[in-house]
Write a protein that holds these residues in place. Structure first.
Motif, PDB file in Angstrom:
ATOM      1  N   GLN A 147       0.847  -1.250   0.095  1.00 34.00           N
ATOM      2  CA  GLN A 147      -0.015  -0.136   0.167  1.00 34.00           C
ATOM      3  C   GLN A 147       0.960   1.381   0.108  1.00 34.00           C
ATOM      4  O   GLN A 147       0.715   2.114  -0.947  1.00 34.00           O
ATOM      5  CB  GLN A 147      -0.879  -0.083   1.320  1.00 34.00           C
ATOM      6  CG  GLN A 147      -2.088   1.073   1.391  1.00 34.00           C
ATOM      7  CD  GLN A 147      -3.158   0.493   0.292  1.00 34.00           C
ATOM      8  OE1 GLN A 147      -3.319  -0.599   0.227  1.00 34.00           O
ATOM      9  NE2 GLN A 147      -3.633   1.661  -0.312  1.00 34.00           N
ATOM     10  N   ASN A 148       1.725   1.221   0.880  1.00 35.06           N
ATOM     11  CA  ASN A 148       2.808   2.370   1.053  1.00 35.06           C
ATOM     12  C   ASN A 148       3.609   2.638  -0.338  1.00 35.06           C
ATOM     13  O   ASN A 148       3.856   3.642  -0.585  1.00 35.06           O
ATOM     14  CB  ASN A 148       3.682   2.202   2.262  1.00 35.06           C
ATOM     15  CG  ASN A 148       4.389   3.227   2.725  1.00 35.06           C
ATOM     16  OD1 ASN A 148       3.662   4.380   2.799  1.00 35.06           O
ATOM     17  ND2 ASN A 148       5.722   3.278   2.962  1.00 35.06           N
ATOM     18  N   LEU A 149       4.016   1.397  -0.606  1.00 36.24           N
ATOM     19  CA  LEU A 149       4.695   1.532  -1.923  1.00 36.24           C
ATOM     20  C   LEU A 149       4.125   2.071  -3.094  1.00 36.24           C
ATOM     21  O   LEU A 149       4.519   2.905  -3.845  1.00 36.24           O
ATOM     22  CB  LEU A 149       5.129   0.098  -2.435  1.00 36.24           C
ATOM     23  CG  LEU A 149       6.493  -0.168  -3.326  1.00 36.24           C
ATOM     24  CD1 LEU A 149       7.601   0.154  -2.861  1.00 36.24           C
ATOM     25  CD2 LEU A 149       6.567  -1.612  -3.811  1.00 36.24           C
ATOM     26  N   HIS A 150       2.721   1.783  -3.261  1.00 31.96           N
ATOM     27  CA  HIS A 150       2.050   2.336  -4.256  1.00 31.96           C
ATOM     28  C   HIS A 150       1.888   3.797  -3.906  1.00 31.96           C
ATOM     29  O   HIS A 150       1.671   4.617  -5.178  1.00 31.96           O
ATOM     30  CB  HIS A 150       0.586   1.788  -4.067  1.00 31.96           C
ATOM     31  CG  HIS A 150       0.514   0.346  -5.018  1.00 31.96           C
ATOM     32  ND1 HIS A 150       0.372   0.256  -6.454  1.00 31.96           N
ATOM     33  CD2 HIS A 150       0.652  -0.871  -4.533  1.00 31.96           C
ATOM     34  CE1 HIS A 150       0.197  -1.007  -6.722  1.00 31.96           C
ATOM     35  NE2 HIS A 150       0.481  -1.520  -5.827  1.00 31.96           N
ATOM     36  N   LEU A 151       1.659   4.095  -2.843  1.00 31.42           N
ATOM     37  CA  LEU A 151       1.421   5.466  -2.426  1.00 31.42           C
ATOM     38  C   LEU A 151       2.642   6.298  -2.729  1.00 31.42           C
ATOM     39  O   LEU A 151       2.781   7.597  -3.425  1.00 31.42           O
ATOM     40  CB  LEU A 151       0.956   5.839  -0.840  1.00 31.42           C
ATOM     41  CG  LEU A 151      -0.082   5.420  -0.577  1.00 31.42           C
ATOM     42  CD1 LEU A 151      -0.382   5.351   1.073  1.00 31.42           C
ATOM     43  CD2 LEU A 151      -1.304   6.382  -1.202  1.00 31.42           C
ATOM     44  N   GLU A 152       4.070   5.834  -2.532  1.00 31.70           N
ATOM     45  CA  GLU A 152       5.132   6.609  -2.835  1.00 31.70           C
ATOM     46  C   GLU A 152       5.277   6.687  -4.145  1.00 31.70           C
ATOM     47  O   GLU A 152       5.765   7.610  -4.565  1.00 31.70           O
ATOM     48  CB  GLU A 152       6.378   5.682  -1.964  1.00 31.70           C
ATOM     49  CG  GLU A 152       6.371   5.710  -0.569  1.00 31.70           C
ATOM     50  CD  GLU A 152       7.401   4.912   0.045  1.00 31.70           C
ATOM     51  OE1 GLU A 152       8.485   5.364   0.424  1.00 31.70           O
ATOM     52  OE2 GLU A 152       7.298   3.559  -0.213  1.00 31.70           O
ATOM     53  N   HIS A 153       5.058   5.656  -4.842  1.00 32.84           N
ATOM     54  CA  HIS A 153       5.154   5.724  -6.334  1.00 32.84           C
ATOM     55  C   HIS A 153       4.271   6.643  -7.039  1.00 32.84           C
ATOM     56  O   HIS A 153       4.727   7.417  -7.859  1.00 32.84           O
ATOM     57  CB  HIS A 153       5.060   4.428  -7.011  1.00 32.84           C
ATOM     58  CG  HIS A 153       5.209   4.082  -8.319  1.00 32.84           C
ATOM     59  ND1 HIS A 153       4.601   3.991  -9.521  1.00 32.84           N
ATOM     60  CD2 HIS A 153       6.700   4.548  -8.868  1.00 32.84           C
ATOM     61  CE1 HIS A 153       5.250   3.763 -10.606  1.00 32.84           C
ATOM     62  NE2 HIS A 153       6.577   4.122 -10.277  1.00 32.84           N
ATOM     63  N   ALA A 154       2.900   6.760  -6.516  1.00 34.44           N
ATOM     64  CA  ALA A 154       2.108   7.779  -7.099  1.00 34.44           C
ATOM     65  C   ALA A 154       2.425   8.988  -6.785  1.00 34.44           C
ATOM     66  O   ALA A 154       2.232  10.057  -7.597  1.00 34.44           O
ATOM     67  CB  ALA A 154       0.432   7.227  -6.391  1.00 34.44           C
TER      68      ALA A 154
END
Lengths: 335, 335
Positions: free
Chosen positions: A288-295
């Motif tokens: 979840q966090n990875l997706h947020l950071e990437h976004a």
């Protein structure tokens, strides 16, 4: 050796029990190990192991072999079993961990043996050296661990060195088997060199010789002094991970309760964490966090460096949307 | 909890035995484990483990705890021991391997306990899941191996993923503990993804559920199909190394005799190798060769790539001349 695999079972079909006798004290042997030795007509093993079970083998046929005659031990076991004898082929520790189970199957297959053969094979598991040695020093194996043999009698050194490098980097607790012998003295120095590239010099190390035997000897030291310690053929070297500590002479690797619970204040869950659930930094929370950071614009290479993981692994996980219920639950709790 | 460490031992000083009961069948329990349970006034453990030793605990005080109440189990053990009771705190497998030994010492230290305390602590080693599961499938652990728990309840996922990546690359046999639960289903998929970056899709994998118990179930599969198999909380996943093979339903990792002996032709040493000595590609032979290659003009970076080892490790070893007697002996034999 000839294969009798097509012959019907003789009334006195022999069998082979590959018996792990544990550390060597009868107290720490399993009931099945004792029984398998008691039932045996022939006991085969390295001379030192035969001595450890001396009380159990009176009146039996004993075949003592030297350290390097492992294949001979397996051949002798098959020959005796073909004659209808019950054979106990003994290993210290666990018969499957650097023990006789592997070489025996290699010899049996070579001789045309199959599991349908009249000669039946049983493996009797036991506590391996890493279990016994760990029990004598505290609780060093409470988290992920590896066993690596430093013996280069059958394994090329670059293979061993690559393994040492990989697990030192990935912060495993490590048990070194066969760390040193009269002839092999530099392997432990090289292992230390490879570990010190990744680990702190004061990483706890315990060197356990002859655990649970009469001449048991335990030394607590640190990674930077490890190679100077008294290490021999009967020693196992336990190297802690970056969280392992020694207190009151006990070597302990924390399981990670401190990541979730307030250990000093009654043991309640810390903010954002729930008992019985994955950490907020567990797989789904992390994704979840990875997706947020990437976004938010952080590129894949930066993320790979941040988490110490391969770029293509980060890229592959980002391609799969994180949409299942648990992931959303995880998002809620980590808020 | 208060510390009684300064109080002299009461006539009825309690004690705590951390007991590894092995796979769960009484046959595969050690004598010391049985005795420690027999001597106990109180037996504390996860409900499933308590059931496994039901025959041994009649008439005793039983404290059944749920899966996540590990710290509670340790706290209960200390409280009972402080009251002068003999406590057996049981773990399946080995008490030190992802077992109760670690959490118990953490709780004891927090409570001010030291080894001089009237309450004495003993760890009773046993065969861990990897030993028992290996024994049921053949001989997969005959070479270097790792244990990794896929549970992210206490460990951040990047830590677990880095370890999976490192040991997949370095060609260890790997035992995955806690591979999957009702809530945690994606960890095994991620583990497979990380392994497939380094290992062949047909790498042998064995999934062993409830080894030596009534509902034992074994599945042989391969790395590329591993995540589709029936895997649960009571499963251990064994992933072979690049040499592991399956024959007649048995999973075997060769020890490496084929590197030294002609297995098909009477078992004599192959040219350039000697029984009881390091391989010609062992440490000293390899160092000798490394010096020769370097002297012949091969640069350090090329050597690092050739052997899959860090550049600075190669550079450091080249700085130490290879002049001792063994190294010369090795040179002679590899000629």
């Amino acid at each position: 050796m000839t294969s009798d695999s097509t012959t019907p079972a003789a009334p006195t079909a022999g069998r082979i029990a590959l018996v792990g006798i544990g550390p060597g004290s009868v107290q720490h042997m399993t009931q099945r190990a004792r029984d398998a030795i008691a039932e045996a007509d022939v006991v085969i093993g390295y001379v030192t192991y035969i001595k450890l079970v001396a009380d159990l083998i009176e009146g039996k046929e004993i075949v003592r072999k030297s350290m390097t005659e492992e294949l001979d031990r397996a051949v002798s076991a098959l020959q005796a079993a073909r004659q209808g004898k019950k054979v106990a082929l003994i290993s210290s520790g666990d018969a499957g961990v650097y023990g006789m189970a592997g070489p025996t199957f290699e010899v049996l297959f070579q001789a045309g043996w199959t599991p349908d053969d009249p000669v039946q094979v049983e493996i009797v598991p036991g506590a391996s050296a890493l279990n016994s040695c760990a029990a004598r020093v505290g609780a060093p194996l409470t988290h992920d661990f590896c066993a690596i043999s430093l013996s280069d009698l059958l394994t090329p050194w670059p293979t061993i060195a690559r393994r040492l490098d990989a697990v030192a980097m990935a912060d495993f607790v490590v048990a070194l088997y066969n760390p040193k012998s009269g002839r092999r003295t530099r392997q432990i120095v090289e292992a230390q060199r490879l570990f010190l590239r990744h680990r702190r010099p004061d990483t706890p190390v315990a060197i356990v010789k002859s655990a649970y035997r009469r001449r048991e000897h335990i030394v607590h030291t640190t990674l930077d002094r490890m190679a100077d310690a008294d290490i021999g053929m009967l020693s196992t070297v336990l190297i802690g991970n970056s969280h392992t500590f020694v207190r009151h002479g006990l070597m302990v690797t924390p399981r990670g309760y401190g990541n979730k619970y307030d250990m000093a204040d009654g043991g309640g869950a810390i903010e954002g964490e729930r008992p019985g659930r994955s950490l907020s930094t567990g797989l789904l929370g992390w994704l979840q966090n990875l997706h947020l950071e990437h976004a938010a614009g952080v590129d894949v290479h930066t993320l790979a460096t941040r988490y110490g993981l391969p770029v293509d692994y980060i890229a592959a996980t980002l391609q799969e949307p994180c949409t299942d219920t648990e992931c959303q639950t995880s998002e809620e709790t980590s808020a």
